[in-house]
Scaffold this motif. Structure first.
Motif, short mmCIF file in Angstrom:
data_model
loop_
_atom_site.label_atom_id
_atom_site.label_comp_id
_atom_site.label_asym_id
_atom_site.label_seq_id
_atom_site.Cartn_x
_atom_site.Cartn_y
_atom_site.Cartn_z
N THR A 188 0.85 -1.20 0.00
CA THR A 188 0.00 0.00 0.00
C THR A 188 0.88 1.24 0.00
O THR A 188 2.02 1.22 0.45
CB THR A 188 -0.95 0.04 1.22
OG1 THR A 188 -0.18 0.16 2.41
CG2 THR A 188 -1.83 -1.19 1.28
N LEU A 213 -1.95 -4.92 5.35
CA LEU A 213 -1.62 -3.71 4.60
C LEU A 213 -0.15 -3.42 4.85
O LEU A 213 0.24 -3.09 5.97
CB LEU A 213 -2.48 -2.53 5.05
CG LEU A 213 -3.99 -2.75 5.13
CD1 LEU A 213 -4.67 -1.45 5.60
CD2 LEU A 213 -4.55 -3.21 3.79
N SER A 247 -2.54 1.52 -5.30
CA SER A 247 -2.14 1.09 -3.97
C SER A 247 -2.75 1.90 -2.83
O SER A 247 -2.23 1.94 -1.72
CB SER A 247 -0.61 1.10 -3.87
OG SER A 247 -0.06 0.07 -4.68
N SER A 273 1.17 3.88 4.83
CA SER A 273 0.54 3.98 3.50
C SER A 273 0.53 5.41 2.95
O SER A 273 -0.50 5.89 2.47
CB SER A 273 -0.90 3.45 3.59
OG SER A 273 -0.92 2.13 4.05
N PRO A 330 -5.00 2.07 0.12
CA PRO A 330 -5.51 0.99 0.96
C PRO A 330 -7.03 0.95 1.07
O PRO A 330 -7.59 -0.08 1.47
CB PRO A 330 -4.87 1.25 2.32
CG PRO A 330 -4.50 2.70 2.31
CD PRO A 330 -4.16 3.01 0.89
#
Length: 291
Positions: A161, A200, A181, A204, A183
Motif C-alpha cells: 500500500t 496492509l 495502492s 501507507s 488501501p
C-alpha cells in the motif's frame, strides 16, 4: 522453528535474486532506481542477497523472516522467480524462514490452481500482492477467485500500500501507477472475504489515515510497518500503534531495501510503549501466522 529462541518475526522480506536464471534486460536499471530511493548501496552495486544469504543473515540475528518473490510479469516484463524454488529453500531453512508466494492476479484460473497447490504441497503460508507493480485495483473482481482460494486454504494476503520505490526517478515512473495502492480499495476485499487475513504493507503514504480506518473497522485487517524507518512514522500511526491497533501492528523491514539492523535500531529510539514493543516485534505475527 524454536520460537523461544527467536527475538522477532520480520513479516516483510523479499527474494530479489533469481533462483535459476539470469537477470532480465532492464532489471539492473530497475534495481538501481530502488537502491537510490532507499539509499541502499548493495542494490546499486548489483549485490542483492540470495534467499540462502537471507537465511544466514537472519539466523545470525535470531530473527524469523517471512520471505516472498513478486510476480509482476504482465506489467514489468520481468520473469518471476519460481514460487516453488523459494518455498523449497525455505523448507531447507525452516528454523528461520517462513514461505510466502506471489501470483499475478491477471493469470486467472491457472493462478488459482497454483495458489491451492502451493499451500497444500509446499506449505506456503501467504501471498504477496503489489497492486502498483501488477497493475490492478485490489477490489477488481478479476482477482476474487484467487482471493477465494487463499481464504479457503487458510493463507494470508499481504498487499503493498502507498507510494513505492519501484520505478522511482525513472522515466514515467517505469509505468507504475500509484493510484492502485490506495488501501481504501482493500476495504471492499475485507468485506467480501471476511475470513481472509489481510496485511496492509507499509505506512501507507499519502493514505495513512485510510489504512488506519480500514484496520480499525475490519477485524481481519492488519498493518505491517515495513519500508520506512520508525523515526519517520507519522504521529497518527504511532498513536494507533500504541493504542487501538497495538495487537494488529507487525514488524517488517522490507529487506534488502531496509535492513532489520537499521529498522530495529530506530525502533528502539521511537516512542513506542514498553508493553507494545513485544507485540509488534513478535507476538502479533506469531498469532497471525498461527505458529
Amino acid at each position: 522453528m524454536n520460537l523461544d529462541d527467536i527475538i522477532a518475526i520480520d513479516i516483510h522480506t523479499h527474494a530479489e535474486e533469481p533462483c535459476d536464471s539470469c537477470r532480465d534486460d532492464g532489471y539492473n536499471e530497475f534495481q538501481s532506481g530502488m537502491a537510490a530511493y532507499f539509499k541502499n548501496p548493495a542494490g546499486a552495486e548489483g549485490m542483492l542477497p540470495t534467499v540462502q544469504d537471507t537465511a544466514a543473515y537472519y539466523r545470525e540475528r535470531r530473527i524469523a523472516a517471512v520471505i516472498f518473490p513478486v510476480d509482476a510479469e504482465r506489467e514489468t516484463g520481468f520473469r518471476r522467480y519460481h514460487n516453488e524454488e523459494v518455498a523449497q529453500i525455505c523448507a531447507e531453512n525452516d528454523d528461520i524462514l517462513i514461505p510466502f508466494a506471489s501470483i499475478d492476479p491477471w493469470k486467472g484460473k491457472v493462478g488459482v490452481r497454483e495458489a491451492r497447490r502451493l499451500v497444500r504441497d509446499f506449505g506456503v503460508k501467504g501471498f504477496k500482492f503489489h497492486p502498483t507493480m501488477q497493475g490492478f485495483y485490489p477490489n477488481d473482481r478479476m482477482a476474487y477467485d484467487l482471493y477465494e482460494a487463499i481464504q479457503d486454504e487458510g493463507a494470508i494476503a499481504l498487499f503493498h500500500t502507498g507510494q513505492t520505490g519501484v520505478g522511482s526517478g525513472m522515466r514515467g515512473g517505469m509505468g507504475m501507477r500509484l493510484k492502485f495502492s490506495n488501501p481504501m480499495y482493500l476495504d471492499d476485499v475485507a468485506v467480501d472475504f471476511p475470513d481472509l487475513k489481510i496485511i496492509l504493507a507499509h505506512p501507507s503514504f499519502p493514505w495513512q489515515e485510510e489504512a488506519l480506518s480500514v484496520a480499525t473497522h475490519k477485524p481481519n485487517v492488519y498493518i505491517d510497518l515495513s519500508g520506512w524507518s520508525p523515526k519517520y512514522f507519522p504521529p497518527i500511526l504511532m498513536q494507533y500503534a500504541n493504542t487501538m491497533l497495538r495487537k494488529k501492528m507487525l514488524f517488517g523491514s522490507d529487506w534488502p531495501a531496509i535492513t532489520p539492523d537499521r529498522w530495529l535500531a530506530d525502533f528502539e529510539k521511537a516512542d513506542f510503549r514498553d508493553e507494545v514493543r513485544p507485540l509488534i516485534l513478535k507476538e502479533n505475527a506469531k498469532r497471525l501466522l498461527n505458529l
